[in-house]
Design a protein around this motif. Sequence first.
Motif, mmCIF file in Angstrom:
data_model
loop_
_atom_site.group_PDB
_atom_site.id
_atom_site.type_symbol
_atom_site.label_atom_id
_atom_site.label_comp_id
_atom_site.label_asym_id
_atom_site.label_seq_id
_atom_site.Cartn_x
_atom_site.Cartn_y
_atom_site.Cartn_z
ATOM 1 N N GLU A 282 1.529 -1.058 -0.199
ATOM 2 C CA GLU A 282 -0.231 -0.112 -0.355
ATOM 3 C C GLU A 282 1.031 1.030 -0.201
ATOM 4 O O GLU A 282 0.862 2.688 0.990
ATOM 5 C CB GLU A 282 -1.283 0.236 1.327
ATOM 6 C CG GLU A 282 -2.381 -1.032 0.929
ATOM 7 C CD GLU A 282 -2.986 -1.067 2.467
ATOM 8 O OE1 GLU A 282 -2.905 -0.284 3.199
ATOM 9 O OE2 GLU A 282 -3.353 -2.189 2.154
ATOM 10 N N LYS A 283 2.065 1.202 -0.859
ATOM 11 C CA LYS A 283 2.960 2.472 -0.944
ATOM 12 C C LYS A 283 4.051 2.674 0.346
ATOM 13 O O LYS A 283 4.441 4.295 -0.289
ATOM 14 C CB LYS A 283 2.175 3.674 -1.372
ATOM 15 C CG LYS A 283 0.962 3.685 -2.427
ATOM 16 C CD LYS A 283 0.661 4.640 -3.329
ATOM 17 C CE LYS A 283 -0.616 4.725 -4.503
ATOM 18 N NZ LYS A 283 -0.788 5.592 -5.317
ATOM 19 N N ILE A 284 3.563 2.012 1.094
ATOM 20 C CA ILE A 284 4.352 1.895 2.207
ATOM 21 C C ILE A 284 5.660 1.418 2.017
ATOM 22 O O ILE A 284 5.604 -0.247 2.022
ATOM 23 C CB ILE A 284 3.976 1.804 3.476
ATOM 24 C CG1 ILE A 284 2.997 2.609 3.743
ATOM 25 C CG2 ILE A 284 5.084 1.522 4.773
ATOM 26 C CD1 ILE A 284 1.822 2.450 4.948
#
Length: 148
Positions: A40-42
């Motif tokens: 999740e883009k982390i």
Amino acid sequence: METNKKYTERLLKFARRLQTLQKHPEYGLYGIVNLVALEEKIHTSYKVKYHEWVFQELVCFDEWYLMERNGNPMCKGANEEQGTVAAVVDFFYLTLDEFIHLFDLEGLQNIDSFGGRKLNLESTGKDIAYNIIELVKRTEVLGPGFFP
């Protein structure tokens, strides 16, 4: 399903090889690799400490060789610049969690999900083989999702 069988057979062959080792000549040498998970883009970074000698035993597979320039194990067709660990992950089609579970020497094993035992710098080929076998048992029971 045929793909699962191929990776399972590879893992079990590698486990059998590691079970036969009493004390590798380079026992005690370890490497550290920085692996990054993206969810999740982390970006989550993991420093994984592993026995370098374990991957030298991959030459039991016809697809593996030792590179002339540095002696590191490499899989035919893999990108040498990405290194041995990336080739191992691809060859066995491991997730980041599975790789950490099988080879990390800092005790980051996920025993609840994958079985096995915690590893440390004193862990042997037999200990790693045990974790491989336990992972295979769990994936056979849990089904798709751990392997393609």
